[in-house]
Write an enzyme that holds these catalytic residues in place. Structure first.
Site, PDB file in Angstrom:
ATOM      1  N   ALA A  61       1.387  -1.730 -13.669  1.00  0.00           N
ATOM      2  CA  ALA A  61       0.136  -1.963 -14.389  1.00  0.00           C
ATOM      3  C   ALA A  61       0.192  -1.338 -15.781  1.00  0.00           C
ATOM      4  O   ALA A  61       1.065  -0.525 -16.092  1.00  0.00           O
ATOM      5  CB  ALA A  61      -1.032  -1.377 -13.598  1.00  0.00           C
ATOM      6  N   GLY A 106       2.750  -2.549  -9.594  1.00  0.00           N
ATOM      7  CA  GLY A 106       2.335  -3.938  -9.515  1.00  0.00           C
ATOM      8  C   GLY A 106       3.496  -4.904  -9.577  1.00  0.00           C
ATOM      9  O   GLY A 106       3.433  -6.003  -9.013  1.00  0.00           O
ATOM     10  N   GLU A 109       4.719  -5.069  -6.121  1.00  0.00           N
ATOM     11  CA  GLU A 109       3.717  -5.798  -5.330  1.00  0.00           C
ATOM     12  C   GLU A 109       3.796  -7.299  -5.592  1.00  0.00           C
ATOM     13  O   GLU A 109       3.591  -8.105  -4.681  1.00  0.00           O
ATOM     14  CB  GLU A 109       2.325  -5.267  -5.648  1.00  0.00           C
ATOM     15  CG  GLU A 109       2.094  -3.865  -5.061  1.00  0.00           C
ATOM     16  CD  GLU A 109       0.820  -3.223  -5.556  1.00  0.00           C
ATOM     17  OE1 GLU A 109      -0.035  -2.886  -4.717  1.00  0.00           O
ATOM     18  OE2 GLU A 109       0.673  -3.045  -6.789  1.00  0.00           O
ATOM     19  N   GLU A 129       2.654   4.780  -7.440  1.00  0.00           N
ATOM     20  CA  GLU A 129       1.252   5.082  -7.722  1.00  0.00           C
ATOM     21  C   GLU A 129       0.842   6.494  -7.297  1.00  0.00           C
ATOM     22  O   GLU A 129      -0.039   7.103  -7.905  1.00  0.00           O
ATOM     23  CB  GLU A 129       0.339   4.050  -7.024  1.00  0.00           C
ATOM     24  CG  GLU A 129       0.400   2.661  -7.632  1.00  0.00           C
ATOM     25  CD  GLU A 129       1.497   1.788  -7.045  1.00  0.00           C
ATOM     26  OE1 GLU A 129       1.500   0.577  -7.308  1.00  0.00           O
ATOM     27  OE2 GLU A 129       2.359   2.326  -6.318  1.00  0.00           O
TER      28      GLU A 129
END
Length: 255
Positions: A61, A106, A109, A129
């Site tokens: 992110a 991300g 992911e 994270e």
């Protein structure tokens, strides 16, 4: 645009292009959702490749953007964040992630949303994270555990450590490791081969597997049973069986 969709040979390539690290800011997330939904709709797209370029898949992110958000802002945003990735996971066609360089947070992911992952020898994947005082928020706690098992998922998520391509393959996080300069070509070749298959049967197979993983076995078997019987109404089934009887296995043309 930070994300684009290009189509060739029945394969739609969803390309991230936000130098230098393909950070997934809000605009990129929203564009990703739009293009995933477009790829799902388009009849000329029969398989999909997720690609971030030769150097990096996606490093996660946009931390500066997230740092400016408070609890209320993230409550309002978190569903849209997940929805953008879920749109990729629910493309009813074969999807392969072509992973080069970093696939973190991300980025990891997003790779998890694919049906198959081809990684370059230079790839590094992880869910860091926890090092920010957070947990994965775009499906990582759910899709990673389903893919590699809860123990390995907790190892990666609790520690935030990165794994290199070979370890990722060993634990089942990626399916194939190839030279970095061959990643996209091999991913496209895999997708192009499946793009020649029976589209509705491939959709049925994907939905049956994915639904079964998310529910009890009786429900999963019911989904399989309904799709299996329904495919007997399709032209592809007629063509496939006729070819098998007349020419032998594996020679049917579905395009």
């Amino acid at each position: 645009m930070t994300v684009s969709l290009e189509v060739a040979e029945g394969v739609g390539t969803i390309r991230l292009d936000r130098p230098p690290m393909n950070a997934l800011d809000i605009a990129t997330q929203d564009r990703l959702k739009e293009l995933a939904e477009e790829a799902a709709r388009r009849e000329d797209v029969r398989a999909v490749v997720l690609y971030g370029g030769e150097k990096v898949f996606a490093a996660g992110a946009d931390i500066k953007e997230m740092q400016a958000m408070d609890h209320t802002a993230m409550v309002l945003r978190s569903r849209a964040l997940q929805d953008s990735f879920t749109a990729v996971a629910r493309i009813p066609k074969p999807v392969v992630a072509a992973v080069t360089g970093y696939a973190l947070g991300g980025g990891c992911e997003l790779a998890l949303c694919a049906d198959f992952r081809i990684a370059g020898e230079n790839a590094k994947l992880g869910q860091p994270e926890i090092l920010l005082g957070l947990i994965p928020g775009a499906g990582g706690t759910q899709r990673l555990a389903r893919l590699v098992g809860p123990s390995k998922a907790k190892d990666l998520i609790f520690t935030g450590r990165m794994v290199k391509a070979e370890e990722a393959r060993e634990i089942g996080l990626v399916d194939r490791v190839v030279p970095a300069d061959e990643v996209y070509a091999q991913a496209h070749a895999w997708a192009a081969k499946l793009a020649q298959g029976p589209a509705l049967a491939l959709r049925a197979a994907k939905e049956s597997i994915d639904t079964g993983l998310e529910t009890d076995i009786d429900t999963g078997l019911a989904v399989e049973r309904n799709w299996f019987a329904g495919l007997f109404a399709t032209e592809d089934r007629e063509r496939g069986m006729r070819s098998f009887v007349e020419e032998g296995p594996g020679k049917a043309k579905f395009l």
